[in-house]
Design a protein around this motif. Structure first.
Motif, PDB file in Angstrom:
ATOM      1  N   PRO A  88       0.794  -1.238   0.000  1.00 17.06           N
ATOM      2  CA  PRO A  88       0.000   0.000   0.000  1.00 17.06           C
ATOM      3  C   PRO A  88       0.822   1.282   0.000  1.00 17.06           C
ATOM      4  O   PRO A  88       0.430   2.260  -0.636  1.00 17.06           O
ATOM      5  CB  PRO A  88      -0.844  -0.130   1.275  1.00 17.06           C
ATOM      6  CG  PRO A  88      -0.067  -1.050   2.165  1.00 17.06           C
ATOM      7  CD  PRO A  88       0.584  -2.037   1.230  1.00 17.06           C
ATOM      8  N   GLN A  89       1.953   1.295   0.704  1.00 15.90           N
ATOM      9  CA  GLN A  89       2.720   2.540   0.755  1.00 15.90           C
ATOM     10  C   GLN A  89       3.307   2.887  -0.609  1.00 15.90           C
ATOM     11  O   GLN A  89       3.307   4.043  -1.021  1.00 15.90           O
ATOM     12  CB  GLN A  89       3.838   2.440   1.792  1.00 15.90           C
ATOM     13  CG  GLN A  89       4.528   3.783   2.055  1.00 15.90           C
ATOM     14  CD  GLN A  89       3.542   4.847   2.507  1.00 15.90           C
ATOM     15  OE1 GLN A  89       2.820   4.654   3.495  1.00 15.90           O
ATOM     16  NE2 GLN A  89       3.484   5.968   1.794  1.00 15.90           N
ATOM     17  N   CYS A 110       0.495   4.271  -2.718  1.00 20.14           N
ATOM     18  CA  CYS A 110       0.195   5.657  -2.322  1.00 20.14           C
ATOM     19  C   CYS A 110       1.248   6.624  -2.840  1.00 20.14           C
ATOM     20  O   CYS A 110       0.922   7.717  -3.343  1.00 20.14           O
ATOM     21  CB  CYS A 110       0.094   5.766  -0.805  1.00 20.14           C
ATOM     22  SG  CYS A 110      -1.335   4.941  -0.077  1.00 20.14           S
ATOM     23  N   ASP A 111       2.512   6.244  -2.735  1.00 23.74           N
ATOM     24  CA  ASP A 111       3.592   7.133  -3.158  1.00 23.74           C
ATOM     25  C   ASP A 111       3.532   7.419  -4.655  1.00 23.74           C
ATOM     26  O   ASP A 111       3.714   8.563  -5.098  1.00 23.74           O
ATOM     27  CB  ASP A 111       4.950   6.520  -2.806  1.00 23.74           C
ATOM     28  CG  ASP A 111       5.210   6.489  -1.310  1.00 23.74           C
ATOM     29  OD1 ASP A 111       4.498   7.181  -0.572  1.00 23.74           O
ATOM     30  OD2 ASP A 111       6.121   5.741  -0.887  1.00 23.74           O
ATOM     31  N   GLU A 121       0.220   9.396  -5.538  1.00 31.43           N
ATOM     32  CA  GLU A 121       0.311  10.807  -5.154  1.00 31.43           C
ATOM     33  C   GLU A 121       1.035  11.607  -6.235  1.00 31.43           C
ATOM     34  O   GLU A 121       0.624  12.719  -6.591  1.00 31.43           O
ATOM     35  CB  GLU A 121       1.033  10.949  -3.816  1.00 31.43           C
ATOM     36  CG  GLU A 121       1.083  12.385  -3.311  1.00 31.43           C
ATOM     37  CD  GLU A 121       1.680  12.497  -1.925  1.00 31.43           C
ATOM     38  OE1 GLU A 121       1.434  13.526  -1.262  1.00 31.43           O
ATOM     39  OE2 GLU A 121       2.398  11.566  -1.499  1.00 31.43           O
ATOM     40  N   ARG A 181      -1.411  11.936  -9.140  1.00 32.39           N
ATOM     41  CA  ARG A 181      -2.434  12.945  -8.847  1.00 32.39           C
ATOM     42  C   ARG A 181      -1.884  14.352  -9.063  1.00 32.39           C
ATOM     43  O   ARG A 181      -2.546  15.220  -9.635  1.00 32.39           O
ATOM     44  CB  ARG A 181      -2.916  12.782  -7.413  1.00 32.39           C
ATOM     45  CG  ARG A 181      -3.891  11.632  -7.174  1.00 32.39           C
ATOM     46  CD  ARG A 181      -5.301  12.036  -7.620  1.00 32.39           C
ATOM     47  NE  ARG A 181      -6.308  11.060  -7.256  1.00 32.39           N
ATOM     48  CZ  ARG A 181      -6.942  11.010  -6.073  1.00 32.39           C
ATOM     49  NH1 ARG A 181      -6.613  11.869  -5.120  1.00 32.39           N
ATOM     50  NH2 ARG A 181      -7.881  10.119  -5.856  1.00 32.39           N
ATOM     51  N   THR A 198      -5.896   7.558 -11.659  1.00 31.10           N
ATOM     52  CA  THR A 198      -5.342   6.378 -11.003  1.00 31.10           C
ATOM     53  C   THR A 198      -6.417   5.317 -10.788  1.00 31.10           C
ATOM     54  O   THR A 198      -7.562   5.617 -10.454  1.00 31.10           O
ATOM     55  CB  THR A 198      -4.714   6.734  -9.640  1.00 31.10           C
ATOM     56  OG1 THR A 198      -5.716   7.320  -8.791  1.00 31.10           O
ATOM     57  CG2 THR A 198      -3.573   7.724  -9.817  1.00 31.10           C
ATOM     58  N   ASN A 237      -5.078  -1.747   4.647  1.00 30.90           N
ATOM     59  CA  ASN A 237      -4.377  -1.492   3.388  1.00 30.90           C
ATOM     60  C   ASN A 237      -5.304  -0.808   2.385  1.00 30.90           C
ATOM     61  O   ASN A 237      -4.930   0.155   1.712  1.00 30.90           O
ATOM     62  CB  ASN A 237      -3.870  -2.797   2.776  1.00 30.90           C
ATOM     63  CG  ASN A 237      -2.605  -3.313   3.432  1.00 30.90           C
ATOM     64  OD1 ASN A 237      -2.255  -2.896   4.535  1.00 30.90           O
ATOM     65  ND2 ASN A 237      -1.927  -4.236   2.780  1.00 30.90           N
ATOM     66  N   GLN A 278      -6.033   2.748   3.330  1.00 33.32           N
ATOM     67  CA  GLN A 278      -4.859   3.596   3.149  1.00 33.32           C
ATOM     68  C   GLN A 278      -4.752   4.097   1.709  1.00 33.32           C
ATOM     69  O   GLN A 278      -4.348   5.242   1.461  1.00 33.32           O
ATOM     70  CB  GLN A 278      -3.592   2.821   3.514  1.00 33.32           C
ATOM     71  CG  GLN A 278      -2.298   3.619   3.381  1.00 33.32           C
ATOM     72  CD  GLN A 278      -1.064   2.788   3.730  1.00 33.32           C
ATOM     73  OE1 GLN A 278      -1.175   1.703   4.302  1.00 33.32           O
ATOM     74  NE2 GLN A 278       0.107   3.299   3.402  1.00 33.32           N
ATOM     75  N   VAL A 279      -5.148   3.251   0.764  1.00 37.45           N
ATOM     76  CA  VAL A 279      -4.952   3.565  -0.656  1.00 37.45           C
ATOM     77  C   VAL A 279      -6.119   4.338  -1.264  1.00 37.45           C
ATOM     78  O   VAL A 279      -5.928   5.128  -2.198  1.00 37.45           O
ATOM     79  CB  VAL A 279      -4.702   2.255  -1.438  1.00 37.45           C
ATOM     80  CG1 VAL A 279      -4.764   2.480  -2.934  1.00 37.45           C
ATOM     81  CG2 VAL A 279      -3.343   1.673  -1.046  1.00 37.45           C
ATOM     82  N   TYR A 328      -6.042   8.034  -2.499  1.00 30.96           N
ATOM     83  CA  TYR A 328      -5.151   8.363  -3.613  1.00 30.96           C
ATOM     84  C   TYR A 328      -5.644   7.753  -4.932  1.00 30.96           C
ATOM     85  O   TYR A 328      -4.971   7.862  -5.948  1.00 30.96           O
ATOM     86  CB  TYR A 328      -3.745   7.839  -3.328  1.00 30.96           C
ATOM     87  CG  TYR A 328      -3.112   8.429  -2.091  1.00 30.96           C
ATOM     88  CD1 TYR A 328      -2.351   9.598  -2.167  1.00 30.96           C
ATOM     89  CD2 TYR A 328      -3.282   7.826  -0.836  1.00 30.96           C
ATOM     90  CE1 TYR A 328      -1.772  10.146  -1.032  1.00 30.96           C
ATOM     91  CE2 TYR A 328      -2.708   8.373   0.306  1.00 30.96           C
ATOM     92  CZ  TYR A 328      -1.959   9.532   0.194  1.00 30.96           C
ATOM     93  OH  TYR A 328      -1.395  10.078   1.318  1.00 30.96           O
ATOM     94  N   THR A 329      -6.814   7.112  -4.886  1.00 28.77           N
ATOM     95  CA  THR A 329      -7.291   6.322  -6.016  1.00 28.77           C
ATOM     96  C   THR A 329      -8.559   6.931  -6.602  1.00 28.77           C
ATOM     97  O   THR A 329      -9.472   7.318  -5.870  1.00 28.77           O
ATOM     98  CB  THR A 329      -7.576   4.871  -5.573  1.00 28.77           C
ATOM     99  OG1 THR A 329      -6.411   4.346  -4.914  1.00 28.77           O
ATOM    100  CG2 THR A 329      -7.914   3.995  -6.756  1.00 28.77           C
TER     101      THR A 329
END
Length: 302
Positions: free
Chosen positions: A140-141, A144-145, A148, A151, A157, A169, A172-173, A176-177
């Motif tokens: 997940p990180q 996200c990275d 981002e 975006r 995305t 997880n 968390q995502v 950003y989606t």
């Protein structure tokens, strides 16, 4: 889990809206018998051998530090997958790509650099970047990275997911989606475990989380003959979708194919579905009509 990518495929039109670049992550919590990307199941790097590409040149002979590759002059190399660590020493000298390393470590900057070059195609078609696999939500990180960065650049995305990940997880995502493609395979948990290796409670719970989040999402069903195309599963899937709200009263069917069969052979594995029942266009249309008769809008991925 290492951040491994097996492939980055440009100009895709089946993995979200518009023209997209698809990033395939390595590692998945399920082992679906019909999986067309078996190289993405294990989270560890693997070497595959494509016999039809091999010229028997012998360059790979003696390259493996672990003795996992055996080459006899004039013959084809053989890989002992129990000894292979996926170091890629053999594939690095194979000019004809008969030996291929599945799983390359990539960081967020490298992935973004690979996908951002197609931005002109995204803008012209309403497309963007899709993370697939395997299961991208197991990392997940990293998702996200990269998302981002996308975006910030105005790139749409999308995540393709089985839903078999921890809810943390997923949550968390989601921020950003822009879009989620979410697979629903079988409503009967026992059958789901039989054919994918895991029960479906977590998947159904996470589907509700997606629906409640307000994000744009499309639920999809890989249509597997003799396994999930029966009336009972169609009815239970339709009922589940209705329970998520009117916005999610639709599904996309993905008819079964055998395009990944050669990858199993390359990894020294037997194909898990050697004798599937026939599935002609009329059967797919029959399932589509059954969903529509249950009040679910239904499309077919071609």
């Amino acid at each position: 889990m290492p951040n491994l990518i097996t492939n980055i495929q440009g100009y895709s039109i089946h993995d979200g809206p518009g023209i997209r670049t698809v990033v395939f992550f390595k590692g998945c919590g399920l082992e679906c018998r019909w999986c067309s990307n078996p190289e993405c199941i294990s989270p560890q790097p693997e070497v595959g051998f494509m016999k039809n590409l091999c010229t028997k040149c012998g360059k790979c002979s003696g390259t493996c530090p672990d003795g996992a590759l055996v080459y006899e002059e004039g013959g084809f190399p053989r890989i002992n997958h129990e000894l292979c660590t996926g170091c890629g020493a053999c594939s690095s000298v194979c000019s004809y790509k008969a030996l291929v390393l599945y799983g390359q470590p990539m960081n967020a900057d490298e992935i973004y650099g690979a996908v951002s070059g197609d931005k002109m195609f995204y803008e012209a078609s309403g497309g963007g970047v899709t993370f697939s696999g395997g299961e991208a939500l197991l990392q997940p990180q990293l998702v996200c990275d990269v998302f981002e960065k996308c975006r910030q650049a105005g790139i749409h995305t999308c995540i393709e997911t089985s839903g078999y990940v921890t809810t943390s997880n997923l949550k968390q995502v989601i921020p950003y989606t822009d879009y989620i493609l979410y697979d629903l395979k079988l409503q009967d948990s026992g059958l789901h475990q039989q054919y994918t290796g895991q029960p479906n409670k977590l998947i159904l719970d996470n589907a509700r989380v997606v629906a409640e989040s307000g994000i744009e999402a499309l639920f999809r069903m890989p249509l597997i003959p003799g396994i999930n195309d029966d009336k009972q599963n169609i009815k239970e899937t339709a009922d589940f979708l209705h329970g998520l709200g009117n916005k999610f009263s639709r599904i996309e069917l993905m008819p079964y194919h055998r395009l990944g069969q050669g990858k199993y052979a390359s990894l020294g594995k037997s194909y898990p579905m050697p004798n599937p029942l026939p599935q002609g266009p009329e059967q797919v249309e029959k399932v589509k009509k059954a969903f529509e008769d249950s009040g679910i809008k239904c499309s077919i991925s071609r």
